[in-house]
Design an enzyme around this catalytic site. Structure first.
Site, PDB file in Angstrom:
ATOM      1  N   CYS A   1       0.738  -1.166   0.021  1.00 25.39           N
ATOM      2  CA  CYS A   1      -0.001   0.166   0.027  1.00 25.39           C
ATOM      3  C   CYS A   1       0.684   1.312  -0.115  1.00 25.39           C
ATOM      4  CB  CYS A   1      -0.921  -0.091   1.052  1.00 25.39           C
ATOM      5  SG  CYS A   1      -1.983  -1.545   1.078  1.00 25.39           S
TER       6      CYS A   1
ATOM      7  N   CYS B   1      -0.475  10.292   5.244  1.00 21.57           N
ATOM      8  CA  CYS B   1       0.648  10.011   5.826  1.00 21.57           C
ATOM      9  C   CYS B   1       0.742  10.219   7.329  1.00 21.57           C
ATOM     10  CB  CYS B   1       1.975  10.777   5.396  1.00 21.57           C
ATOM     11  SG  CYS B   1       2.043  10.567   3.584  1.00 21.57           S
TER      12      CYS B   1
END
Lengths: 437, 167
Positions: free
Chosen positions: B69, B138
């Protein structure tokens, strides 16, 4: 290391020079899924090595037969059933049509026959077979039933779903049962909203009802569920569901474009009348020389789900929940999450939402998107034009909100990075549409 | 990790510079195609890169993400007897924003109690680093890493788990 680095640098700068619009993010996994690499491998191997006729007795045919048997076992395992209860079909549409045709034929054979039953009056004499379903079913259930109704071959009750939780209520199903009812067919998970229907409860209550019915000479009510959207996204077990028939659709769980039908106690407890007559394959329930490569692929896809189903589910749910968080953060009050119904379970990958605004029809927004590939509802309804989805309207979504609906369905390889890109894309699409006012 | 990362940053930066003149007019409205200086700072001067002894009872290890991913983050915390985080380390496989997010996370957890560290939100990290929208995931991963490390630490404090057989 340096040489490799230089090559990579060139490749990367080449890749990064291409315009960002060419990066596409697919979020329409409810429409169809790509084939897993292992599935493709199983299929090509079968095409190469097992092309013989599975009914032939020489090795080439027997190899094909073995592959088919293994696939059948894998399919049975992933749904918690017996291999002898699974037959292969050309897809969900055929499986659904097969069930409906079969129960009608069975009704006529058993109950419309004016044989002397030892003087007992036939309680359903003269009546048409009655089928109960709900208002948000897929076309391959809805249209055959409407067709039978028009042809006056059967009677059908379309039970409306609750406008509170988007589900069909077991109470309402049971209330619609008549003496001539022979089938209840309810989808396991809805393709547009992702809502999961209370099939175990419905089966349980129908089973209890059947005990009295059969004693009184009435036809037993069979239960069918179209599990097209559910398999591969959550645990599907025919023992827990308690159903007599279950439709399996390959191209929703990273398998090929065929399907299967599970029939509880096929040929023993539950009758199945074939639609096709021919060479005797699938024990005459669905003759036709078997499509070995497709069946091999379906079996492999089922095997992958049996092994990794929980991981798939957890991943999809994580990405979908992150998507809904970001949508809410980005659009705030303007967003209406059509697939979030209080108290209803839903598929872990589906997010149906509308962004409020007069210019923001679902199709218009998607047309402005440069990255996102998605749909406003069922793929087979793409010709609806600007009319809002009947499924959403049935669930109580207001017309102006339903008109703006967009359905995002994530998959096994969807990432949060893709979610960020998609949300950005939607934001610019909305800005463009509203800037053009 | 940082050494390999610096080369990536240079390549990425050069790619950005190569890209700039080719931007069609409407693209210029998209803000911040360059790394924010805070992200660059964490990248070139990363804080707390490294490892702690994961078998130690006072160390919680969180490993989140998956290479498939895109990003993988390992974040470790060392907690004293009073429940305060006295040290933290990270190792991250990912883009500049991912590295900066996890580096910042280690800075923030230090000095906090285990309970306080649980309140760190991805939105705070993103705001502090001025992450662009396409990099918000993130910061989400960094929040997950903190929570995973705290969960691992708590699990180790449970009376019956004597062995520290953590991933």
């Amino acid at each position: 290391m340096e040489a490799a680095g230089a090559r990579n640098r060139d490749a990367r700068s080449r890749a990064e020079k291409s315009p960002p619009e060419s990066r596409k993010v697919y979020m329409d996994y409810n429409a169809t899924t790509p084939l897993e690499p292992e599935v493709i491998e199983a299929m090509t191997e079968a095409m190469r090595e097992a092309w013989g006729n599975p009914s032939s007795s020489y090795p080439a045919g027997r190899k094909a037969k073995e592959i088919i048997n293994t696939a059948r076992e894998n399919l049975a395992k992933v749904i918690g059933g017996q291999p002898q209860d699974v037959i292969f079909t050309s897809g969900g549409t055929e499986s659904n049509n097969l069930v409906i045709q079969s129960v009608v034929k069975h009704f006529h054979k058993v109950h419309a026959a004016n044989g002397d039953t030892g003087g007992h009056p036939n309680p359903v004499d003269g009546a048409l077979p009655h089928i109960i379903t709900c208002t948000v079913e897929h076309d391959s259930i809805r249209l055959p039933l409407e067709h039978l109704r028009e042809e006056r071959v059967a009677e059908v009750t379309f039970v409306p779903v609750s406008k509170v939780n988007g589900q069909v209520e077991a109470e309402d199903i049971l209330a619609a049962v008549r003496p001539a009812t022979c089938l209840v067919t309810i989808m396991l998970a809805n393709n547009e909203t992702g809502v999961i229907m209370p099939v175990p409860e419905i089966s349980r209550r129908v089973r209890a009802l059947n005990q009295q019915r059969v004693a009184g000479g009435l036809p037993g009510v069979l239960v069918h569920t179209d599990a097209a959207q559910a398999l591969g996204k959550q645990r599907v077990d025919v023992r827990d569901l308690g159903v007599d028939f279950l439709t399996i659709v390959g191209h929703k769980f990273y398998g090929p474009r065929i399907g299967a039908l599970y029939v509880r106690g096929l040929g023993e407890h539950t009758p199945l009348y074939p639609m096709l007559f021919g060479g005797g394959q699938e024990r005459n329930f669905r003759p036709g020389t078997e499509n070995t490569p497709m069946i091999a692929g379906l079996g492999k896809a089922a095997e992958l789900v049996a092994e990794n189903g929980e991981a798939y589910e957890a991943h999809m749910r994580g990405v979908r929940d992150y998507l809904e968080e970001r949508l809410a953060a980005e659009f705030g009050e303007r967003i209406h999450l059509n697939s979030q119904f209080p108290g209803a379970e839903r598929l872990p990958n589906t997010c149906n939402f509308s962004i409020r605004g007069p210019q923001l029809q679902g199709r218009a927004v998607l047309a402005q998107c440069r990255t996102l590939l998605a749909s406003v509802g069922a793929a087979c309804h793409s010709d609806l034009g600007d009319r809002p989805s009947p499924v959403l309207l049935s669930c109580g979504v207001p017309v102006d909100v339903a008109r703006n609906a967009i359905r995002l369905s994530v998959g096994r390889s969807s990432t949060r990075a893709e979610v960020d890109l998609v949300v950005q894309d939607l934001k610019q699409a909305v800005a463009r549409l509203e800037g053009q006012a | 990790m940082a050494a390999a990362g610096a080369g990536r940053l240079r390549r990425a930066a050069s790619a950005v510079l190569l890209r700039a003149p080719r931007l069609p007019a409407r693209e210029l409205s998209a803000p911040a195609r360059l790394y924010h200086k805070k992200v660059v700072d964490h990248y070139e001067n990363p804080r707390n890169v490294g490892s702690l002894d994961k078998t130690s009872k006072n160390v919680g290890t969180g490993l989140v993400g998956a290479p498939a991913c895109g990003d993988v983050m390992k974040l470790q915390i060392q907690v004293d007897e009073k429940g305060k985080i006295v040290d933290a380390r990270f190792k991250t496989f990912g883009c500049g924003s991912a590295i900066a997010s996890s580096s910042l996370a280690t800075e923030w957890v230090k000095g906090k109690t285990v309970e306080e560290a649980l309140t760190i939100k991805n939105t705070d990290i993103a705001k502090e680093l001025c992450l662009p929208p396409v990099k918000l995931h993130c910061s989400m991963l960094a929040e997950d890493a903190i929570k995973a490390a705290l969960a691992d630490y708590k699990l180790k404090q449970e009376p019956k788990t004597g062995e520290a057989e953590k991933k």
